[in-house]
Design a protein around this motif. Structure first.
Motif, short mmCIF file in Angstrom:
data_model
loop_
_atom_site.label_atom_id
_atom_site.label_comp_id
_atom_site.label_asym_id
_atom_site.label_seq_id
_atom_site.Cartn_x
_atom_site.Cartn_y
_atom_site.Cartn_z
N SER A 36 0.74 -1.38 -0.22
CA SER A 36 0.22 0.18 -0.11
C SER A 36 0.63 1.46 0.16
O SER A 36 2.20 1.41 0.45
N VAL A 37 -0.01 2.72 -0.03
CA VAL A 37 1.33 3.72 -0.34
C VAL A 37 1.99 3.90 1.04
O VAL A 37 2.67 4.40 1.33
N TYR A 38 0.88 3.51 2.36
CA TYR A 38 0.96 3.92 3.18
C TYR A 38 2.39 2.95 3.92
O TYR A 38 2.97 3.49 4.45
N ASP A 39 2.11 1.56 3.17
CA ASP A 39 3.79 0.91 3.79
C ASP A 39 4.95 1.72 3.22
O ASP A 39 5.88 1.50 3.94
N ALA A 40 4.85 2.00 1.32
CA ALA A 40 6.08 2.67 1.15
C ALA A 40 5.80 4.26 1.04
O ALA A 40 7.47 4.26 1.85
N LEU A 41 5.43 5.11 2.05
CA LEU A 41 5.35 6.44 2.93
C LEU A 41 6.05 6.34 3.64
O LEU A 41 7.56 6.77 4.42
N ASP A 42 6.18 5.34 4.84
CA ASP A 42 6.03 4.31 6.18
C ASP A 42 7.87 4.26 6.13
O ASP A 42 8.45 4.66 6.64
N TYR A 43 8.03 3.31 5.06
CA TYR A 43 9.81 3.07 4.99
C TYR A 43 10.38 3.99 4.16
O TYR A 43 11.37 4.46 4.59
N LEU A 44 10.38 5.18 3.47
CA LEU A 44 10.52 5.88 2.82
C LEU A 44 10.72 7.26 4.14
O LEU A 44 12.49 7.44 3.91
N GLU A 45 10.25 7.27 4.44
CA GLU A 45 10.18 8.73 6.00
C GLU A 45 10.70 7.63 7.40
O GLU A 45 11.79 8.49 8.29
N HIS A 46 11.10 6.41 7.52
CA HIS A 46 11.90 5.28 8.43
C HIS A 46 12.59 4.72 8.41
O HIS A 46 13.84 4.25 9.57
N GLU A 47 12.76 4.00 7.15
CA GLU A 47 13.96 2.96 6.84
C GLU A 47 14.52 3.70 5.66
O GLU A 47 15.62 2.34 5.47
N TRP A 48 14.20 4.18 4.53
CA TRP A 48 14.98 4.93 3.87
C TRP A 48 16.46 4.59 4.23
O TRP A 48 17.09 5.25 4.73
N PRO A 49 17.14 3.76 3.22
CA PRO A 49 18.53 4.20 3.51
C PRO A 49 19.60 5.51 2.65
O PRO A 49 20.53 5.89 3.28
N LEU A 50 18.49 6.10 1.52
CA LEU A 50 19.38 6.69 1.26
C LEU A 50 18.75 8.35 1.11
O LEU A 50 17.42 8.28 0.39
N ARG A 51 18.58 9.19 1.96
CA ARG A 51 17.21 10.33 2.17
C ARG A 51 17.49 11.23 1.45
O ARG A 51 18.01 12.50 1.94
N ARG A 52 18.08 10.84 0.18
CA ARG A 52 18.05 12.57 -0.93
C ARG A 52 18.45 12.25 -2.55
O ARG A 52 17.47 10.68 -2.30
N GLY A 53 17.97 12.97 -2.88
CA GLY A 53 17.81 12.65 -4.47
C GLY A 53 16.22 12.87 -4.79
O GLY A 53 15.34 12.97 -4.31
N GLU A 54 16.32 12.88 -6.49
CA GLU A 54 15.17 13.50 -7.14
C GLU A 54 13.95 12.18 -6.87
O GLU A 54 13.00 13.01 -6.52
N ARG A 55 14.27 11.57 -7.09
CA ARG A 55 13.34 10.56 -6.96
C ARG A 55 12.71 9.91 -5.62
O ARG A 55 11.52 9.99 -5.55
N TYR A 56 13.47 10.28 -4.61
CA TYR A 56 13.14 9.89 -3.73
C TYR A 56 11.99 10.92 -2.72
O TYR A 56 11.46 10.68 -2.14
N LYS A 57 13.14 12.01 -3.16
CA LYS A 57 12.10 13.45 -2.52
C LYS A 57 10.44 13.47 -3.65
O LYS A 57 9.30 13.69 -2.93
N LYS A 58 10.61 12.89 -4.74
CA LYS A 58 8.98 12.40 -5.97
C LYS A 58 8.10 11.67 -5.46
O LYS A 58 7.42 11.68 -4.71
N ALA A 59 9.00 10.54 -4.96
CA ALA A 59 8.21 9.19 -4.15
C ALA A 59 7.73 9.61 -2.93
O ALA A 59 6.31 9.81 -2.53
N VAL A 60 8.46 10.30 -1.84
CA VAL A 60 7.27 11.22 -0.44
C VAL A 60 6.33 11.92 -0.62
O VAL A 60 5.40 11.63 -0.19
N ASP A 61 6.94 12.86 -1.71
CA ASP A 61 5.24 14.13 -2.08
C ASP A 61 4.14 12.98 -2.86
O ASP A 61 3.41 13.25 -2.62
#
Length: 98
Positions: free
Chosen positions: A26-51
Motif C-alpha cells: 500500500s501507499v502507507y507501507d511505502a511512505l512509512d518505509y521512505l520516512e523511517h527506514e530509507w537508506p538514502l534520504r536524498r535524491g530527486e526520485r526519493y523526494k518525488k516518491a515521498v510527495d
C-alpha cells in the motif's frame, strides 16, 4: 495522519540493500518505509516518491503515480524489483490426440 491507507493495484516487491526481499502492499507501507527506514534520504526520485505517496493518501495524487514514483526511488537507491512468476496455467495442459 488523517487519511486512510490506499492499496496498490499490485504489490511492489524489492530486494533491499542487505539482500532481503520486502513486499509493499500500500501507499502507507511505502511512505512509512521512505520516512523511517530509507537508506538514502536524498535524491530527486526519493523526494518525488515521498510527495506522491503523501498526495495519494490525501487523494491529491493517483495511487498509480505514487506506486511508480516509489518504484523509481527504489531503483535510484539500488533496490531492484523482484519479479514474481506469472500465475501458472494449472491443469489447462492441452493434450494432442493420437
Amino acid at each position: 495522519m488523517d487519511s486512510q491507507d490506499v492499496l496498490f493495484r499490485a504489490p511492489v516487491r524489492v530486494r533491499l540493500q542487505c539482500g532481503l526481499e520486502r513486499t509493499f502492499l500500500s501507499v502507507y507501507d511505502a511512505l512509512d518505509y521512505l520516512e523511517h527506514e530509507w537508506p538514502l534520504r536524498r535524491g530527486e526520485r526519493y523526494k518525488k516518491a515521498v510527495d506522491k505517496c503523501r498526495g495519494a493518501l490525501s487523494w491529491f495524487a493517483p495511487v498509480e503515480v505514487a506506486r511508480e514514483a516509489f518504484i523509481a526511488a527504489c531503483l535510484e537507491a539500488g533496490m531492484p524489483l523482484v519479479m514474481t512468476a506469472p500465475p501458472s496455467m494449472g491443469n489447462a495442459n492441452i493434450r494432442a490426440s493420437a
